[in-house]
Design a protein around this motif. Structure first.
Motif, short mmCIF file in Angstrom:
data_model
loop_
_atom_site.label_atom_id
_atom_site.label_comp_id
_atom_site.label_asym_id
_atom_site.label_seq_id
_atom_site.Cartn_x
_atom_site.Cartn_y
_atom_site.Cartn_z
N MET A 136 11.33 -26.07 -25.91
CA MET A 136 10.34 -26.55 -24.95
C MET A 136 10.93 -27.77 -24.23
SD MET A 136 6.35 -27.70 -25.58
CE MET A 136 6.10 -26.35 -26.68
N SER A 137 10.76 -27.78 -22.92
CA SER A 137 11.33 -28.89 -22.14
C SER A 137 10.47 -30.15 -22.29
CB SER A 137 11.40 -28.49 -20.66
OG SER A 137 10.11 -28.48 -20.08
N ASP A 138 11.07 -31.27 -21.92
CA ASP A 138 10.34 -32.54 -21.96
C ASP A 138 9.10 -32.47 -21.07
OD1 ASP A 138 12.19 -33.66 -23.69
OD2 ASP A 138 13.33 -34.62 -22.09
N GLU A 139 9.25 -31.85 -19.92
CA GLU A 139 8.11 -31.71 -19.01
C GLU A 139 6.99 -30.89 -19.64
OE1 GLU A 139 11.30 -31.36 -18.12
OE2 GLU A 139 11.55 -32.97 -16.65
N ASP A 140 7.37 -29.82 -20.33
CA ASP A 140 6.36 -28.98 -21.01
C ASP A 140 5.62 -29.77 -22.08
OD1 ASP A 140 6.94 -26.71 -19.50
OD2 ASP A 140 8.41 -25.97 -20.96
N ILE A 141 6.35 -30.56 -22.85
CA ILE A 141 5.74 -31.38 -23.90
C ILE A 141 4.75 -32.37 -23.27
CG2 ILE A 141 6.21 -33.20 -25.61
CD1 ILE A 141 8.90 -31.72 -26.14
N ALA A 142 5.17 -33.01 -22.18
CA ALA A 142 4.31 -33.98 -21.52
C ALA A 142 3.07 -33.31 -20.92
CB ALA A 142 5.09 -34.73 -20.43
N LEU A 143 3.26 -32.16 -20.29
CA LEU A 143 2.13 -31.45 -19.69
C LEU A 143 1.13 -30.99 -20.74
CD1 LEU A 143 3.87 -29.36 -16.90
CD2 LEU A 143 2.27 -31.25 -16.61
N ARG A 144 1.61 -30.53 -21.87
CA ARG A 144 0.70 -30.12 -22.95
C ARG A 144 -0.11 -31.30 -23.46
NH1 ARG A 144 2.59 -25.30 -26.74
NH2 ARG A 144 3.35 -23.90 -25.12
N ALA A 145 0.54 -32.44 -23.60
CA ALA A 145 -0.17 -33.63 -24.09
C ALA A 145 -1.20 -34.10 -23.08
CB ALA A 145 0.83 -34.74 -24.41
N VAL A 146 -0.84 -34.11 -21.81
CA VAL A 146 -1.79 -34.53 -20.78
C VAL A 146 -2.97 -33.57 -20.75
CG1 VAL A 146 -2.12 -34.77 -18.28
CG2 VAL A 146 -0.13 -35.79 -19.38
N LEU A 206 6.35 -36.39 -28.00
CA LEU A 206 5.91 -36.80 -26.67
C LEU A 206 6.56 -38.12 -26.27
CD1 LEU A 206 4.17 -36.54 -24.14
CD2 LEU A 206 2.33 -37.68 -25.41
N ILE A 207 6.61 -39.05 -27.19
CA ILE A 207 7.22 -40.36 -26.89
C ILE A 207 8.68 -40.18 -26.50
CG2 ILE A 207 7.89 -42.57 -27.90
CD1 ILE A 207 5.23 -42.35 -29.55
N VAL A 208 9.41 -39.37 -27.24
CA VAL A 208 10.82 -39.11 -26.94
C VAL A 208 10.94 -38.42 -25.58
CG1 VAL A 208 12.84 -37.76 -27.65
CG2 VAL A 208 11.55 -39.06 -29.35
N ALA A 209 10.10 -37.41 -25.34
CA ALA A 209 10.16 -36.67 -24.08
C ALA A 209 9.87 -37.59 -22.89
CB ALA A 209 9.17 -35.51 -24.11
N VAL A 210 8.85 -38.41 -23.00
CA VAL A 210 8.49 -39.31 -21.89
C VAL A 210 9.62 -40.32 -21.65
CG1 VAL A 210 6.92 -41.16 -21.19
CG2 VAL A 210 6.00 -39.01 -22.09
N ASN A 211 10.22 -40.83 -22.70
CA ASN A 211 11.34 -41.77 -22.52
C ASN A 211 12.51 -41.10 -21.81
OD1 ASN A 211 10.13 -44.05 -23.59
ND2 ASN A 211 10.72 -43.55 -25.68
N ARG A 212 12.79 -39.84 -22.16
CA ARG A 212 13.89 -39.13 -21.48
C ARG A 212 13.54 -38.88 -20.02
NH1 ARG A 212 15.28 -35.62 -26.54
NH2 ARG A 212 13.44 -34.44 -25.91
N ILE A 213 12.30 -38.51 -19.75
CA ILE A 213 11.86 -38.28 -18.37
C ILE A 213 12.00 -39.58 -17.56
CG2 ILE A 213 9.89 -37.77 -16.89
CD1 ILE A 213 8.95 -35.81 -19.15
#
Length: 58
Positions: free
Chosen positions: A1-11, A46-53
């Protein structure tokens, strides 16, 4: 799952929680709502994904 997908699911999950909270009904569970939001928004993945984004856009 991409970072964007992780962030979108959380939002999306956070939006669902807020929609429930905003329904017109008596509220006595504000702490539960806050706990659910924290659980969604403080997920390590999510924290890791947002930091990478952030790094890739900044």
């Amino acid at each position: 799952m991409s970072d964007e997908d992780i962030a979108l699911r959380a939002v999306s999950a956070a939006q669902e929680i807020l929609e429930e909270y905003l329904e017109p009904r008596p509220r006595s569970n504000e702490r539960l709502i806050l706990d659910r939001l924290v659980e969604v928004l403080e997920q390590p993945s999510l924290i890791v994904a947002v930091n990478r984004i952030k790094r890739s856009h900044g």
